[in-house]
Design an enzyme around this catalytic site. Structure first.
Site, mmCIF file in Angstrom:
data_model
loop_
_atom_site.group_PDB
_atom_site.id
_atom_site.type_symbol
_atom_site.label_atom_id
_atom_site.label_comp_id
_atom_site.label_asym_id
_atom_site.label_seq_id
_atom_site.Cartn_x
_atom_site.Cartn_y
_atom_site.Cartn_z
ATOM 1 N N THR A 400 0.851 -1.190 0.000
ATOM 2 C CA THR A 400 0.000 0.000 0.000
ATOM 3 C C THR A 400 0.893 1.249 0.000
ATOM 4 O OG1 THR A 400 -1.657 -1.162 1.324
ATOM 5 C CG2 THR A 400 -1.897 1.207 1.221
ATOM 6 N N SER A 471 -11.533 -3.282 3.211
ATOM 7 C CA SER A 471 -10.242 -2.591 3.213
ATOM 8 C C SER A 471 -10.126 -1.720 4.463
ATOM 9 C CB SER A 471 -10.118 -1.715 1.965
ATOM 10 O OG SER A 471 -9.041 -0.809 2.063
ATOM 11 N N GLY A 493 -1.971 -1.240 6.457
ATOM 12 C CA GLY A 493 -2.992 -2.193 6.874
ATOM 13 C C GLY A 493 -3.949 -1.540 7.860
#
Length: 589
Positions: A400, A471, A493
């Site tokens: 990410t 998500s 995360g």
């Protein structure tokens, strides 16, 4: 009275407590009168800045930066992943979300990661082609550009093509990521060829060229995402999946659509907080935490005082319990967003918090927001309409990561994009040059079994064909006095959500500068496991001892997340801050 006694007890001697901020590198804090771009990779930030200078708006710069990140920050930047882009248009205050989250392929099923004994096979959901959902990034970037961009599409792809074809110098962040993931990468020949040349992990200073990726980007520049989902690139993906007996078929790619959604809006004291809705949990969870914290007068204490940490951790734990239980893809279940944020429900959560003691270990359970949810328990709701991202654009003449952009007109883009784990599944599509995600691990493989981040999910996030996994991405825009003030976001995360929370509360309630808030060591609680994670230096010995005496379990861990933020000052000046935990850059003009 009880609250005041507790406050006096916990604040005494801790008002001035603050963690020592990390040290910024050159180029990580910048000021500009017109435009600002912040990302985790200086080369990508430079691409975004040049796009603004060449007449592009915030969406143009975000698209160009994201495509560059797919080349120069391959551990997280991507074509084979997905994300959420939050956009604010200054001319009319329009705010919208581009949801390009990955979807489960048609071959996916509820129990696909369970072994013969019914246990979750975590390796299969994290490594290799069976860990991958259908990518959404190309469709999402094109949708954002086609509706809100200004510069020619090809011009936005061109810098990424150049870096892929000509190469660039590997920085320390990428070298460290490759070394950490070398065992996963070497399992797949196409990945090993790029990142482990001659069997050796890339080192800082090496030149990295990605010619297959350059060819894929040239096709994307010429034809937009149609080539990715129905054309030449989709053929390469489908053949490679067939070769390795992977789950993604041509029909899965052809059926993918990015979706435009309405953002969520909440209040925190005198601020308006604008966030993304499900299937991202980030926005709902952040707003729930803020609603709980608004009850407490934490501004009288230090940013890392016992009182602030205790109450914040209790709010985090309750919001994550609700996140893990109630949230999922709104096309498949009805997330009780209204109920979770309703004032009577928040009041019940506040009343469950003891200001002097931690909730007993293992005793905290998810709440029941359904009495305040319109339509009643688990009422069905139609999915948001998906835009046809392949055919509705105006004609175009020939782990990410997060980026934030503010342009000269005041338009804002806050974009979080991901492969999930570093280098995603580790599986590179041979001949196409891009890695596939391992987002299938974000589903609940088995209720009660943690995923790679330790999150324990429920039925709402069970695997189903075509479903988007829950998500934690949390791109955020904060308005003050009716005007945009902060642009926030981070990888990490589930720690994404608490990173944004820590920064926002530190700036608003404790009056620290944005750069101080970003650099200050953070803490995190996600319900299960029932403990407070904290970065080195976050707490003094006294605060650690106080928290332990109150019943909290603590665990130190190395610095995590990498916030990429912008503050818009009252005079219009843009102040960009790239987290010192990584080697990103902020550039303005």
């Amino acid at each position: 009275m009880r609250l005041m006694i507790a406050l006096a007890t916990l604040v005494c001697g801790t008002v001035s407590v603050s963690a020592a901020p990390l040290v910024y590198r050159d180029g990580q804090v910048a000021t500009g009168a017109h435009g600002m771009v912040v990302s985790q990779q200086p080369l990508a930030t430079r691409v975004g800045l040049e796009t603004l200078k060449n007449g592009g708006n915030a969406i143009d710069a975000a698209v160009a930066t994201a495509l560059a990140l797919a080349v120069v920050h391959p551990q997280a930047g991507n074509l084979g992943g997905g994300g959420f882009l939050l956009f604010y248009r200054a001319s009319d205050s329009l705010c919208t979300v581009i949801d390009c989250r990955e979807t489960a392929p048609a071959a996916a099923s509820r129990d696909m990661y369970l072994d013969a004994k019914g246990n979750a096979d975590s390796l299969r959901s994290r490594v290799g082609p069976w860990a991958s959902g259908v990518p959404g990034t190309p469709a999402g970037l094109y949708l954002a550009w086609s509706k809100y961009g200004r510069r020619p599409w090809r011009s936005l792809v061109a810098p990424a093509i150049r870096y892929a074809q000509d190469g660039f110098s590997v920085n320390e962040d990428l070298a460290a990521a490759v070394d950490q993931s070398k065992d996963k990468l070497k399992a797949f020949p196409a990945s090993a060829d790029i990142f482990l040349p001659h069997g050796r992990p890339l080192r800082a200073g090496d030149k990295l060229q990605q010619r297959d990726l350059a060819r894929t980007l040239r096709l994307l520049a010429q034809s937009g995402p149609l080539t990715f989902y129905e054309g030449a690139i989709s053929e390469i993906v489908a053949k490679e999946m067939e070769r390795v007996q992977g789950p993604i078929k041509r029909a899965d790619l052809a059926g993918y659509r990015a979706t435009e959604r309405t953002p969520l809006r909440g209040r925190y004291r005198d601020l308006e907080v604008i966030v993304v809705p499900p299937p991202s949990s980030g926005g709902v969870t952040l707003l729930e935490m803020l609603a709980i914290l608004e009850h407490w007068q934490i501004s009288a204490t230090g940013p890392r005082s016992t009182y602030r940490v205790h109450l914040t951790a209790e709010a985090m734990a309750r919001a994550f319990a609700d996140r893990n239980t109630h949230l999922g893809d709104p096309a498949f279940i009805r997330p009780p967003v209204t109920g979770l944020l309703a004032a009577p429900y928040i009041k019940k959560l506040i009343e469950s918090i003891d200001p002097e003691h931690a909730t007993p270990r293992g005793k905290l359970q998810p709440g029941d927001p359904w009495p305040w949810e319109p339509g009643g328990h688990m009422a069905l709701v139609p999915a948001d309409a998906a835009w046809d991202t392949l055919r509705t654009a105006p004609p175009e003449p020939d782990h990410t990561t997060h980026l934030s952009v503010v342009d000269a007109a005041g338009n804002i883009a806050s974009f979080t994009t991901t492969l999930n784990d570093e280098f995603g599944s580790g599986f590179m599509v041979a001949g196409a040059g891009f890695l596939l995600n391992n987002e299938m691990d974000d589903f609940t493989a088995k209720p009660g079994t943690p995923n790679m981040y330790g999150l324990v999910g429920g039925e709402a996030n069970a695997i189903a064909a075509g479903k988007r996994p829950l998500s934690s991405m949390c791109p955020t825009i904060v308005r003050k006095g009716g005007h945009p003030w902060l642009v926030l976001g981070s990888p990490g995360g589930p720690r994404i959500i608490t990173t944004v929370l820590n920064i926002l509360v530190d700036v608003r309630d404790h009056g620290v500068t944005l750069e101080t808030a970003v650099a200050t060591p953070r803490f995190h609680h996600q319900w299960q496991p029932d403990l407070i994670y904290y970065e080195p230096g976050a707490f003094t010995d006294d605060v650690r001892n106080n928290l332990t005496a109150m019943g909290h379990a603590l665990r130190e861990r190395t610095p995590y997340s990498s916030a990429q933020c912008i503050e818009i000052l009252p005079n219009g000046t843009r102040r960009g801050v790239s987290d010192p935990r990584s080697r990103g850059a902020a550039l303005g003009y």
